[in-house]
Scaffold this active site. Sequence first.
Site, short mmCIF file in Angstrom:
data_model
loop_
_atom_site.label_atom_id
_atom_site.label_comp_id
_atom_site.label_asym_id
_atom_site.label_seq_id
_atom_site.Cartn_x
_atom_site.Cartn_y
_atom_site.Cartn_z
N GLU A 1 1.98 4.87 3.11
CA GLU A 1 1.21 5.96 3.69
C GLU A 1 1.62 7.32 3.13
OE1 GLU A 1 -1.36 7.09 4.62
OE2 GLU A 1 -1.65 6.77 6.77
N HIS B 1 -3.32 -1.26 9.21
CA HIS B 1 -2.41 -2.03 10.06
C HIS B 1 -2.75 -1.86 11.54
CE1 HIS B 1 -0.44 1.65 11.44
NE2 HIS B 1 -0.53 2.06 10.18
#
Length: 206
Positions: free
Chosen positions: A82, A8
Amino acid sequence: MRLELIRHGQTDWNLHDQLQGSSDIPLNDTGREQAHRAALLLAPYEWSAIVSSPLMRARETAEIIAAELGIELGAAYPELIERDYASREGTVATTKIPDEPNEFFPDIEPRGAVAERGLAAIADIRDSRLPLDGDGANIAVVCHGTIIRFTLSALLGREVGHIHNAAANQIEWRDGRWHVLSINDEPVDSLADAVDETVSVVGDQG
């Protein structure tokens, strides 16, 4: 089938080296610009789908890329979240981040568990998209630095260095296994010995 594992764009926590992990932190303006630049790099190729982690920084990066490429935003895969840094999220690491919990990081997710989630996610994407798109499909997968790094390391059998914001890392399903083709937009053969020794302290933890 080829997957582009894309980290990202930048967040304010990335900017200040704060551990993000499973915390749901949005992109900042730099991160949005990075997502637009990533879309430009992907634009020359044909894409069957774009999928992502459900965390907003990954989802918004995927939304920007999807809009630029003119493709529909696909599914969010919880396995792509994550690494969980638990009580350390929001702090700045001053010691090396371990593979397993220790006295300084007592409740972080073990490295092996993160890699297992990453491998399971790419297998799930492969199995769900192959019937729709066939062997020649290109799928963009937007997620997070540490899970990308640990997954690529597991596939290669060696340590992979820092994953840059909005950089693409290409893997291909061929002959019954995954092949890593590029890391941070560079051919993997040229990076065989290039490991950033600082990656366990700062850089891609989110």
